[in-house]
Design a protein around this motif. Structure first.
Motif, PDB file in Angstrom:
ATOM      1  N   LEU A  25       0.917  -1.067  -0.082  1.00  0.00           N
ATOM      2  CA  LEU A  25       0.015  -0.107   0.180  1.00  0.00           C
ATOM      3  C   LEU A  25       0.753   1.172   0.101  1.00  0.00           C
ATOM      4  CD1 LEU A  25      -3.038  -1.229   2.408  1.00  0.00           C
ATOM      5  CD2 LEU A  25      -2.904  -0.909   0.076  1.00  0.00           C
ATOM      6  N   PHE A  26       1.956   1.239   0.520  1.00  0.00           N
ATOM      7  CA  PHE A  26       2.851   2.363   0.803  1.00  0.00           C
ATOM      8  C   PHE A  26       3.444   2.219  -0.643  1.00  0.00           C
ATOM      9  CE2 PHE A  26       7.306   3.978   0.945  1.00  0.00           C
ATOM     10  CZ  PHE A  26       6.985   5.392   1.264  1.00  0.00           C
ATOM     11  N   ALA A  27       3.843   1.559  -1.247  1.00  0.00           N
ATOM     12  CA  ALA A  27       4.582   1.601  -2.682  1.00  0.00           C
ATOM     13  C   ALA A  27       3.534   2.104  -3.799  1.00  0.00           C
ATOM     14  CB  ALA A  27       5.067   0.130  -3.237  1.00  0.00           C
ATOM     15  N   LEU A  28       2.233   1.784  -3.380  1.00  0.00           N
ATOM     16  CA  LEU A  28       1.406   2.244  -4.393  1.00  0.00           C
ATOM     17  C   LEU A  28       0.678   3.519  -4.066  1.00  0.00           C
ATOM     18  CD1 LEU A  28      -0.697  -1.185  -4.681  1.00  0.00           C
ATOM     19  CD2 LEU A  28       0.850  -0.248  -6.463  1.00  0.00           C
ATOM     20  N   SER A  29       1.209   4.145  -3.002  1.00  0.00           N
ATOM     21  CA  SER A  29       0.415   5.582  -2.653  1.00  0.00           C
ATOM     22  C   SER A  29       1.203   6.770  -3.126  1.00  0.00           C
ATOM     23  CB  SER A  29       0.564   5.655  -0.922  1.00  0.00           C
ATOM     24  OG  SER A  29       2.065   5.706  -0.777  1.00  0.00           O
ATOM     25  N   GLU A  35       1.578   4.906 -11.478  1.00  0.00           N
ATOM     26  CA  GLU A  35       1.922   5.173 -12.872  1.00  0.00           C
ATOM     27  C   GLU A  35       2.536   4.249 -13.403  1.00  0.00           C
ATOM     28  OE1 GLU A  35       1.326   6.338 -16.702  1.00  0.00           O
ATOM     29  OE2 GLU A  35      -0.041   6.784 -14.979  1.00  0.00           O
ATOM     30  N   ILE A  36       3.827   3.818 -12.791  1.00  0.00           N
ATOM     31  CA  ILE A  36       4.468   2.597 -13.211  1.00  0.00           C
ATOM     32  C   ILE A  36       3.582   1.480 -13.259  1.00  0.00           C
ATOM     33  CG2 ILE A  36       6.559   1.388 -12.821  1.00  0.00           C
ATOM     34  CD1 ILE A  36       7.811   3.910 -11.869  1.00  0.00           C
ATOM     35  N   VAL A  37       2.988   1.170 -12.186  1.00  0.00           N
ATOM     36  CA  VAL A  37       2.133   0.140 -12.139  1.00  0.00           C
ATOM     37  C   VAL A  37       1.104  -0.067 -13.246  1.00  0.00           C
ATOM     38  CG1 VAL A  37       0.866  -1.195 -10.528  1.00  0.00           C
ATOM     39  CG2 VAL A  37       2.905  -0.359  -9.595  1.00  0.00           C
ATOM     40  N   ARG A  38       0.472   1.057 -13.286  1.00  0.00           N
ATOM     41  CA  ARG A  38      -0.308   0.728 -14.569  1.00  0.00           C
ATOM     42  C   ARG A  38       0.023   0.697 -15.782  1.00  0.00           C
ATOM     43  NH1 ARG A  38      -3.142   5.796 -11.628  1.00  0.00           N
ATOM     44  NH2 ARG A  38      -4.909   5.070 -10.744  1.00  0.00           N
ATOM     45  N   HIS A  64      14.931   5.150  -7.877  1.00  0.00           N
ATOM     46  CA  HIS A  64      14.335   4.839  -6.648  1.00  0.00           C
ATOM     47  C   HIS A  64      12.887   4.457  -6.538  1.00  0.00           C
ATOM     48  CE1 HIS A  64      13.825   5.487  -2.149  1.00  0.00           C
ATOM     49  NE2 HIS A  64      12.671   6.117  -2.366  1.00  0.00           N
ATOM     50  N   LEU A  65      12.149   5.145  -7.317  1.00  0.00           N
ATOM     51  CA  LEU A  65      10.598   4.701  -7.482  1.00  0.00           C
ATOM     52  C   LEU A  65      10.313   3.210  -7.787  1.00  0.00           C
ATOM     53  CD1 LEU A  65       9.211   7.479  -9.847  1.00  0.00           C
ATOM     54  CD2 LEU A  65       9.057   7.195  -7.366  1.00  0.00           C
ATOM     55  N   MET A  66      11.367   2.670  -8.460  1.00  0.00           N
ATOM     56  CA  MET A  66      11.112   1.132  -9.081  1.00  0.00           C
ATOM     57  C   MET A  66      11.711   0.256  -7.720  1.00  0.00           C
ATOM     58  SD  MET A  66      12.086   1.178 -12.954  1.00  0.00           S
ATOM     59  CE  MET A  66      12.952   2.302 -13.227  1.00  0.00           C
ATOM     60  N   LYS A  67      12.736   0.841  -7.139  1.00  0.00           N
ATOM     61  CA  LYS A  67      13.324  -0.156  -5.808  1.00  0.00           C
ATOM     62  C   LYS A  67      12.206  -0.124  -4.964  1.00  0.00           C
ATOM     63  CE  LYS A  67      16.786  -0.022  -2.347  1.00  0.00           C
ATOM     64  NZ  LYS A  67      17.694   1.171  -1.497  1.00  0.00           N
ATOM     65  N   VAL A  68      11.475   0.917  -4.711  1.00  0.00           N
ATOM     66  CA  VAL A  68      10.228   0.835  -3.662  1.00  0.00           C
ATOM     67  C   VAL A  68       9.458  -0.294  -3.833  1.00  0.00           C
ATOM     68  CG1 VAL A  68       8.530   2.088  -2.683  1.00  0.00           C
ATOM     69  CG2 VAL A  68      10.850   3.198  -2.743  1.00  0.00           C
ATOM     70  N   LEU A  69       9.079  -0.037  -5.305  1.00  0.00           N
ATOM     71  CA  LEU A  69       7.936  -1.233  -5.880  1.00  0.00           C
ATOM     72  C   LEU A  69       8.654  -2.612  -5.748  1.00  0.00           C
ATOM     73  CD1 LEU A  69       6.712   0.903  -8.980  1.00  0.00           C
ATOM     74  CD2 LEU A  69       5.361   0.128  -6.964  1.00  0.00           C
ATOM     75  N   ARG A  70      10.062  -2.738  -6.082  1.00  0.00           N
ATOM     76  CA  ARG A  70      10.631  -4.016  -6.195  1.00  0.00           C
ATOM     77  C   ARG A  70      10.710  -4.694  -4.669  1.00  0.00           C
ATOM     78  NH1 ARG A  70      15.775  -5.210  -4.748  1.00  0.00           N
ATOM     79  NH2 ARG A  70      16.273  -3.114  -5.215  1.00  0.00           N
TER      80      ARG A  70
END
Length: 106
Positions: A25-29, A35-38, A64-70
């Motif tokens: 949920l944090f990663a998607l917030s 937008e990357i997930v979409r 960094h955005l991708m690191k948080v998602l990963r």
């Protein structure tokens, strides 16, 4: 005995049973991460072609955005020739939290 984390091309990815709802949920917030997930909902994308909604975002910020998602278990980031391939971990997320992705992306 099952290994707790699954390394993929030197980047650690949490195993399915290690994915935590609050981290997802944090990663998607964040709007840029969402937008990357979409974008990844349509299928895998080469990291260089994945663009958050703002193309002026610095490469370091994008990394960094991708690191948080990963690290949250939302995406898989694997080596692909001289680049990286990003994939949404839909099967893992649907198994752990049924309906979450559909609710967030819908």
């Amino acid at each position: 005995m099952e290994e707790k984390t699954q390394p993929t091309a030197d980047l650690p990815h949490p195993a399915r049973d290690e994915i935590v709802l609050t981290e997802v949920l944090f990663a998607l917030s964040d709007p840029a991460r969402l937008e990357i997930v979409r974008q990844l909902a349509g299928g895998p994308i080469e990291a260089a072609r994945c663009n958050p909604f703002d193309p002026s975002i610095a490469k370091s910020t994008k990394s960094h955005l991708m690191k948080v998602l990963r690290e949250a278990g939302v995406i898989r980031n694997e080596a692909l020739a001289r680049g990286r391939l990003l994939t949404l971990r839909r099967d893992d997320l649907d198994a752990r939290f049924p309906g979450l992705l559909d609710a967030v992306l819908g």
